[in-house]
Design a protein around this motif. Structure first.
Motif, PDB file in Angstrom:
ATOM      1  N   HIS B  30       3.118  -0.063  -6.170  1.00  0.00           N
ATOM      2  CA  HIS B  30       3.331  -1.495  -5.959  1.00  0.00           C
ATOM      3  C   HIS B  30       2.879  -2.266  -7.189  1.00  0.00           C
ATOM      4  CE1 HIS B  30       3.808  -0.594  -1.634  1.00  0.00           C
ATOM      5  NE2 HIS B  30       2.795   0.244  -1.817  1.00  0.00           N
ATOM      6  N   PRO B  31       3.822  -2.682  -8.003  1.00  0.00           N
ATOM      7  CA  PRO B  31       3.472  -3.304  -9.278  1.00  0.00           C
ATOM      8  C   PRO B  31       2.584  -4.543  -9.199  1.00  0.00           C
ATOM      9  CG  PRO B  31       5.768  -2.686  -9.263  1.00  0.00           C
ATOM     10  CD  PRO B  31       5.246  -2.478  -7.872  1.00  0.00           C
ATOM     11  N   HIS B  32       2.694  -5.325  -8.125  1.00  0.00           N
ATOM     12  CA  HIS B  32       1.903  -6.564  -8.075  1.00  0.00           C
ATOM     13  C   HIS B  32       1.337  -6.742  -6.676  1.00  0.00           C
ATOM     14  CE1 HIS B  32       5.113  -7.332 -11.119  1.00  0.00           C
ATOM     15  NE2 HIS B  32       4.067  -7.657 -11.843  1.00  0.00           N
ATOM     16  N   VAL B  33       0.108  -6.353  -6.497  1.00  0.00           N
ATOM     17  CA  VAL B  33      -0.491  -6.406  -5.169  1.00  0.00           C
ATOM     18  C   VAL B  33      -1.807  -7.156  -5.180  1.00  0.00           C
ATOM     19  CG1 VAL B  33       0.012  -4.708  -3.428  1.00  0.00           C
ATOM     20  CG2 VAL B  33      -0.732  -3.976  -5.698  1.00  0.00           C
ATOM     21  N   ASP B  34      -2.126  -7.721  -4.040  1.00  0.00           N
ATOM     22  CA  ASP B  34      -3.430  -8.359  -3.892  1.00  0.00           C
ATOM     23  C   ASP B  34      -4.425  -7.341  -3.357  1.00  0.00           C
ATOM     24  OD1 ASP B  34      -3.736  -9.012  -0.691  1.00  0.00           O
ATOM     25  OD2 ASP B  34      -1.657  -8.963  -1.373  1.00  0.00           O
ATOM     26  N   ALA B  35      -5.707  -7.692  -3.470  1.00  0.00           N
ATOM     27  CA  ALA B  35      -6.773  -6.759  -3.124  1.00  0.00           C
ATOM     28  C   ALA B  35      -6.668  -6.282  -1.677  1.00  0.00           C
ATOM     29  CB  ALA B  35      -8.131  -7.422  -3.366  1.00  0.00           C
ATOM     30  N   ASP B  36      -6.316  -7.176  -0.794  1.00  0.00           N
ATOM     31  CA  ASP B  36      -6.267  -6.820   0.614  1.00  0.00           C
ATOM     32  C   ASP B  36      -5.186  -5.782   0.898  1.00  0.00           C
ATOM     33  OD1 ASP B  36      -7.293  -7.440   3.330  1.00  0.00           O
ATOM     34  OD2 ASP B  36      -5.186  -7.948   3.669  1.00  0.00           O
ATOM     35  N   THR B  37      -4.024  -6.007   0.310  1.00  0.00           N
ATOM     36  CA  THR B  37      -2.929  -5.049   0.485  1.00  0.00           C
ATOM     37  C   THR B  37      -3.305  -3.699  -0.100  1.00  0.00           C
ATOM     38  OG1 THR B  37      -1.372  -6.873   0.305  1.00  0.00           O
ATOM     39  CG2 THR B  37      -0.487  -4.661   0.065  1.00  0.00           C
ATOM     40  N   ILE B  38      -3.977  -3.725  -1.232  1.00  0.00           N
ATOM     41  CA  ILE B  38      -4.428  -2.475  -1.841  1.00  0.00           C
ATOM     42  C   ILE B  38      -5.345  -1.741  -0.882  1.00  0.00           C
ATOM     43  CG2 ILE B  38      -5.831  -1.473  -3.675  1.00  0.00           C
ATOM     44  CD1 ILE B  38      -4.878  -3.748  -5.492  1.00  0.00           C
ATOM     45  N   ALA B  39      -6.282  -2.468  -0.288  1.00  0.00           N
ATOM     46  CA  ALA B  39      -7.233  -1.845   0.629  1.00  0.00           C
ATOM     47  C   ALA B  39      -6.501  -1.182   1.778  1.00  0.00           C
ATOM     48  CB  ALA B  39      -8.211  -2.899   1.142  1.00  0.00           C
ATOM     49  N   THR B  40      -5.565  -1.923   2.374  1.00  0.00           N
ATOM     50  CA  THR B  40      -4.816  -1.370   3.499  1.00  0.00           C
ATOM     51  C   THR B  40      -4.044  -0.123   3.096  1.00  0.00           C
ATOM     52  OG1 THR B  40      -4.551  -3.606   4.345  1.00  0.00           O
ATOM     53  CG2 THR B  40      -3.122  -1.922   5.269  1.00  0.00           C
ATOM     54  N   ALA B  41      -3.322  -0.224   1.986  1.00  0.00           N
ATOM     55  CA  ALA B  41      -2.505   0.907   1.551  1.00  0.00           C
ATOM     56  C   ALA B  41      -3.367   2.088   1.124  1.00  0.00           C
ATOM     57  CB  ALA B  41      -1.596   0.480   0.405  1.00  0.00           C
ATOM     58  N   ALA B  42      -4.493   1.794   0.507  1.00  0.00           N
ATOM     59  CA  ALA B  42      -5.342   2.878   0.014  1.00  0.00           C
ATOM     60  C   ALA B  42      -5.921   3.691   1.159  1.00  0.00           C
ATOM     61  CB  ALA B  42      -6.456   2.316  -0.858  1.00  0.00           C
ATOM     62  N   ARG B  43      -6.037   3.069   2.323  1.00  0.00           N
ATOM     63  CA  ARG B  43      -6.590   3.793   3.462  1.00  0.00           C
ATOM     64  C   ARG B  43      -5.694   4.920   3.924  1.00  0.00           C
ATOM     65  NH1 ARG B  43      -8.023  -1.327   5.305  1.00  0.00           N
ATOM     66  NH2 ARG B  43     -10.041  -1.786   4.370  1.00  0.00           N
ATOM     67  N   ALA B  44      -4.431   4.862   3.535  1.00  0.00           N
ATOM     68  CA  ALA B  44      -3.531   5.968   3.855  1.00  0.00           C
ATOM     69  C   ALA B  44      -3.987   7.232   3.123  1.00  0.00           C
ATOM     70  CB  ALA B  44      -2.093   5.611   3.445  1.00  0.00           C
ATOM     71  N   VAL B  45      -4.594   7.045   1.981  1.00  0.00           N
ATOM     72  CA  VAL B  45      -5.048   8.180   1.175  1.00  0.00           C
ATOM     73  C   VAL B  45      -6.523   8.489   1.414  1.00  0.00           C
ATOM     74  CG1 VAL B  45      -5.323   9.019  -1.185  1.00  0.00           C
ATOM     75  CG2 VAL B  45      -3.365   7.563  -0.603  1.00  0.00           C
ATOM     76  N   HIS B  46      -7.303   7.434   1.547  1.00  0.00           N
ATOM     77  CA  HIS B  46      -8.752   7.585   1.669  1.00  0.00           C
ATOM     78  C   HIS B  46      -9.227   6.632   2.774  1.00  0.00           C
ATOM     79  CE1 HIS B  46     -12.908   7.322  -0.551  1.00  0.00           C
ATOM     80  NE2 HIS B  46     -13.012   7.731   0.691  1.00  0.00           N
ATOM     81  N   PRO B  47      -9.167   7.089   4.016  1.00  0.00           N
ATOM     82  CA  PRO B  47      -9.339   6.213   5.180  1.00  0.00           C
ATOM     83  C   PRO B  47     -10.612   5.384   5.195  1.00  0.00           C
ATOM     84  CG  PRO B  47      -8.521   8.349   5.856  1.00  0.00           C
ATOM     85  CD  PRO B  47      -8.871   8.460   4.407  1.00  0.00           C
TER      86      PRO B  47
END
Lengths: 159, 159
Positions: B30-47
């Motif tokens: 995701h080329p342009h994301v805010d911190a919150d979206t990153i947190a949500t998406a990152a939980r798919a990899v590192h819950p």
DNA sequence: CCGCTTGATTTGACTGGCTCAAGAAAACGG
DNA sequence: CCGTTTTCTTGAGCCAGTCAAATCAAGCGG
């Protein structure tokens, strides 16, 4: 010149009130101010003005085109009366000082990115980041490279 | 390509950790994301990753030059991995979509305001505001001119 | 000049984005 | 495998700005 603002307000469909005149007065004296500073300064003219009133006034002014809002990254929004010429800004990283710059390119400048990617562009916002003259001098004096965010940052009230 | 990030981190003097790799992974997709979206998406990899960890990781990445932070007015900060070329951005007023634009002028472009007013400019930040292709179509369909700030604003995750 | 209607301001509670601080956990050199 | 140092977790807290209800004043009609 004093009642000129009254006409400006009226022709924008806004009522003429003490808070609005007080805010305009502050804006005339300080080209780039944040809402909090406006509130403080406006109390010199109209002591009972509340912070929320300032937000309300500013929103009304911006909405009717009498003022412009700029939001430098990392700080509160600043307001200015210079509108309609889409000029740009120089911002000092150290002290937050803001100065106006006329755009180099022309009347409605910069509205032509190399590839608009399907966007219908209607405004170009340009911010030049750097060090103002004073802060350059200050760095040269008390050892530079500290990277410390000066406590006086977020002033941005001058010039 | 996976361990390339490990080297990048290491050569920046940073340790290689799961949260950091997770955040980098999201940023790649995701080329342009805010911190919150990153947190949500990152939980798919590192819950178990916490929001604050994301802020910490992002600060580290930005501080070491692996990522860049942009702060479009009126919204949360966005992060991108494309660094070092000082490119600029197109932002959709309606949906918040962000697209990259290469600057027209040259390699270190726009670093020459018409009058620098004594400033030592080191960066020029340009944001083009407008409507993305999708939102132009949407306006033409369900009557335009509403001015309503679409509920889907602040997505800005696509493209 | 007075009262009415509408718009503006006050007051107060509240949100989102972000930072700070202390302790627990993990990275990595030896 | 151990110790040191960085990083992450947990939780509190801050600031700019917004929202909503009630009060108040501007400016119109009479």
């Amino acid at each position: 010149m004093e009642t000129a603002w009254e006409e400006q307000l009226r022709s924008a469909g806004l009522r003429v009130t003490r808070p609005r005149l007080a805010v305009l007065d502050v804006l005339v004296g300080h080209p780039h101010v944040d809402a909090d500073t406006i509130a403080t300064a406006a109390r010199a003219v109209h002591p009972s003005i509340s912070p929320q009133a300032v937000y309300g006034v500013l929103k009304a002014l911006v909405g009717s085109g009498l003022a412009r809002r700029i939001e430098p990254a990392g700080g509160p929004a600043l307001y200015e009366l210079r509108v309609g010429d889409n000029h740009h800004h120089l911002v000092c990283r150290e002290c937050g000082l803001v100065a106006d710059v006329d755009c180099v390119v022309g009347a409605a400048p910069c509205l032509a990115p190399s590839d608009a990617a399907g966007f219908a562009v209607d405004e170009a916002e340009v911010v030049f980041w750097g060090l103002c003259a004073d802060c350059q001098v200050a760095r040269r004096q008390h050892g530079y490279g500290t990277g410390t965010t000066s406590s006086s940052i977020r002033e941005g009230v001058r010039a």
